[in-house]
Write an enzyme that holds these catalytic residues in place. Structure first.
Site, PDB file in Angstrom:
ATOM      1  N   GLY A  35       0.832  -1.217   0.000  1.00  0.00           N
ATOM      2  CA  GLY A  35       0.000   0.000   0.000  1.00  0.00           C
ATOM      3  C   GLY A  35       0.857   1.255   0.000  1.00  0.00           C
ATOM      4  O   GLY A  35       0.601   2.208  -0.747  1.00  0.00           O
ATOM      5  N   HIS A  36       1.906   1.258   0.833  1.00  0.00           N
ATOM      6  CA  HIS A  36       2.812   2.418   0.871  1.00  0.00           C
ATOM      7  C   HIS A  36       3.517   2.583  -0.477  1.00  0.00           C
ATOM      8  O   HIS A  36       3.686   3.700  -0.968  1.00  0.00           O
ATOM      9  CB  HIS A  36       3.889   2.233   1.951  1.00  0.00           C
ATOM     10  N   ASP A 156      -7.193   5.498   5.422  1.00  0.00           N
ATOM     11  CA  ASP A 156      -7.360   6.361   6.595  1.00  0.00           C
ATOM     12  C   ASP A 156      -8.144   7.587   6.130  1.00  0.00           C
ATOM     13  O   ASP A 156      -7.603   8.691   6.043  1.00  0.00           O
ATOM     14  CB  ASP A 156      -5.985   6.733   7.147  1.00  0.00           C
ATOM     15  N   SER A 191      -2.191  -3.118   6.029  1.00  0.00           N
ATOM     16  CA  SER A 191      -1.874  -2.265   7.167  1.00  0.00           C
ATOM     17  C   SER A 191      -0.644  -2.833   7.872  1.00  0.00           C
ATOM     18  O   SER A 191      -0.484  -4.062   7.951  1.00  0.00           O
ATOM     19  CB  SER A 191      -3.058  -2.248   8.139  1.00  0.00           C
TER      20      SER A 191
HETATM   21  P1  AMP Z   1       1.216   4.716   8.032  1.00  0.00           P
HETATM   22  O1  AMP Z   1       2.613   4.287   7.768  1.00  0.00           O
HETATM   23  O2  AMP Z   1       0.333   3.597   8.476  1.00  0.00           O
HETATM   24  O3  AMP Z   1       1.130   5.927   8.897  1.00  0.00           O
HETATM   25  O4  AMP Z   1       0.587   5.154   6.633  1.00  0.00           O
HETATM   26  C1  AMP Z   1       1.239   6.056   5.789  1.00  0.00           C
HETATM   27  C2  AMP Z   1       0.363   6.340   4.609  1.00  0.00           C
HETATM   28  O5  AMP Z   1       0.052   5.125   3.941  1.00  0.00           O
HETATM   29  C3  AMP Z   1      -0.999   6.996   4.965  1.00  0.00           C
HETATM   30  O6  AMP Z   1      -1.312   7.960   3.980  1.00  0.00           O
HETATM   31  C4  AMP Z   1      -1.942   5.822   4.879  1.00  0.00           C
HETATM   32  O7  AMP Z   1      -3.285   6.200   4.592  1.00  0.00           O
HETATM   33  C5  AMP Z   1      -1.341   5.070   3.709  1.00  0.00           C
HETATM   34  N1  AMP Z   1      -1.787   3.672   3.698  1.00  0.00           N
HETATM   35  C6  AMP Z   1      -1.615   2.756   4.670  1.00  0.00           C
HETATM   36  N2  AMP Z   1      -2.214   1.585   4.315  1.00  0.00           N
HETATM   37  C7  AMP Z   1      -2.758   1.800   3.101  1.00  0.00           C
HETATM   38  C8  AMP Z   1      -3.528   0.981   2.207  1.00  0.00           C
HETATM   39  N3  AMP Z   1      -3.850  -0.263   2.497  1.00  0.00           N
HETATM   40  N4  AMP Z   1      -3.955   1.543   1.045  1.00  0.00           N
HETATM   41  C9  AMP Z   1      -3.637   2.831   0.736  1.00  0.00           C
HETATM   42  N5  AMP Z   1      -2.924   3.638   1.536  1.00  0.00           N
HETATM   43  C10 AMP Z   1      -2.487   3.137   2.700  1.00  0.00           C
END
Ligand code: AMP
Length: 303
Positions: A35-36, A156, A191
């Site tokens: 996703g990232h 999110d 996630s």
């Molecule tokens: P985090 O590292 O969890 O703080 O997430 C960093 C970024 O990645 C944020 O913009 C999240 O919304 C995005 N993100 C995390 N998981 C996903 C996913 N499954 N699909 C799309 N974006 C994601």
């Protein structure tokens, strides 16, 4: 390999050397997954260079949450980013992002009561500290990185709406780019916290998206307003009952996509007659073995 910028001095030098090149930015907390990486490729379409920050932000965790145990996998993350369009990885220390004591950081939304209202609903009810921490860190990183475009995931969704709103006021030159939720083959939203689950728990976790999709499908299948009205509560109640077998539910509700207001009646949820843009989303947060899962699906679009 992307350049590793370990402090704000190195970031400043990198930023100055970019000249007029457009910089895309993806803020993350590391422990990267597909996703990232999709966010990196999305923002790369609009920029000359892409910078990813990896910073586990203490102010978005409450004392009883998993800040200390949040997975730290920097070497693996940088290797993964080397397979993408990422040019630079920025890993500031907590002291560089927060000069002050992180337990005494001021509320960044105090001047924006309309935006603060978004932070008090959905996840903001059980995690009242959370969006203050998010806004704090994103504003500080925006100031340090000075990107032209920044990409955030729709997974999110509430965070995306709050960041879009505050950025519009405080950083109007930064374009906020949303990316659709990236999912595994079972439709579970990817996630970093999925790593806490065993394979069996992952199968259970996927039931959240399965039931949400089924709910959206059922709501979508009623095309007349009177029909939706008749079935609305029963559909939502049935899904809640099903989910309760597997999860502890925090919320399960339909809200407007733009202002996140609760949909008071099925009529409000129906798409505008004159456009096919959906105006509502089903939002859920649940706990599985103490791990919080969130997801959202647009009505009239995803199912
Ligand atoms: P985090 O590292 O969890 O703080 O997430 C960093 C970024 O990645 C944020 O913009 C999240 O919304 C995005 N993100 C995390 N998981 C996903 C996913 N499954 N699909 C799309 N974006 C994601």
């Amino acid at each position: 390999m992307p350049i590793h910028l370990k402090n704000s001095g190195q970031l400043r030098e990198y930023r100055a050397n970019l000249g007029v090149k457009r910089l895309g930015f993806v803020p993350t907390m590391g422990n990267l997954h597909v996703g990232h990486l999709a966010l990196v490729e999305e923002v790369a379409k609009y920029c000359d260079e892409v910078l990813v920050s990896i910073f586990i932000n203490p102010t978005q965790f409450s004392p009883e949450e998993d800040y200390d145990t949040y997975p730290r996998t920097l070497e693996k993350d940088i290797k993964l980013l080397s397979t993408t369009s990422c040019n630079a990885v920025f890993t500031p220390s907590t002291d560089e992002v927060y000069c002050e004591n992180t337990t005494k950081v001021a509320n960044p939304l105090v001047q924006y009561p309309d935006i603060e209202a978004y932070a008090k609903i959905l996840c903001g009810v059980t995690r009242p500290h959370f969006f203050y921490g998010i806004v704090n860190v994103v504003c500080r990183l925006f100031t340090m990185v000075q990107p032209n475009v920044a990409c955030f995931g729709e997974k999110d969704y509430q965070q995306l709406r709050i960041i879009s709103a505050i950025s519009h006021k405080r950083f109007p030159s930064i374009q906020i780019l949303p990316l659709k939720t990236q999912r595994n083959a079972q439709q579970l939203a990817l996630s970093s916290r999925n790593n806490y689950f065993s394979n069996t728990q992952l199968e259970t976790a996927a039931l959240l998206s399965k039931h949400m999709q089924a709910t959206v499908h059922q709501l979508n299948s009623h095309t007349s307003i009177s029909d939706i009205k008749r079935h609305w509560s029963a559909i939502l109640q049935e899904a809640t009952d099903q989910l309760q077998h597997y999860f502890e539910i925090d919320y399960f509700e339909v809200r407007h996509s733009h202002d996140l207001q609760l949909i008071a009646s099925a009529k409000e949820c129906h798409p505008d007659e004159t456009t096919d843009v959906p105006n509502a989303r089903l939002f859920a947060a649940v706990y599985l073995s103490g791990v919080r899962l969130i997801d959202n699906w647009a009505l009239w679009q995803d199912a």
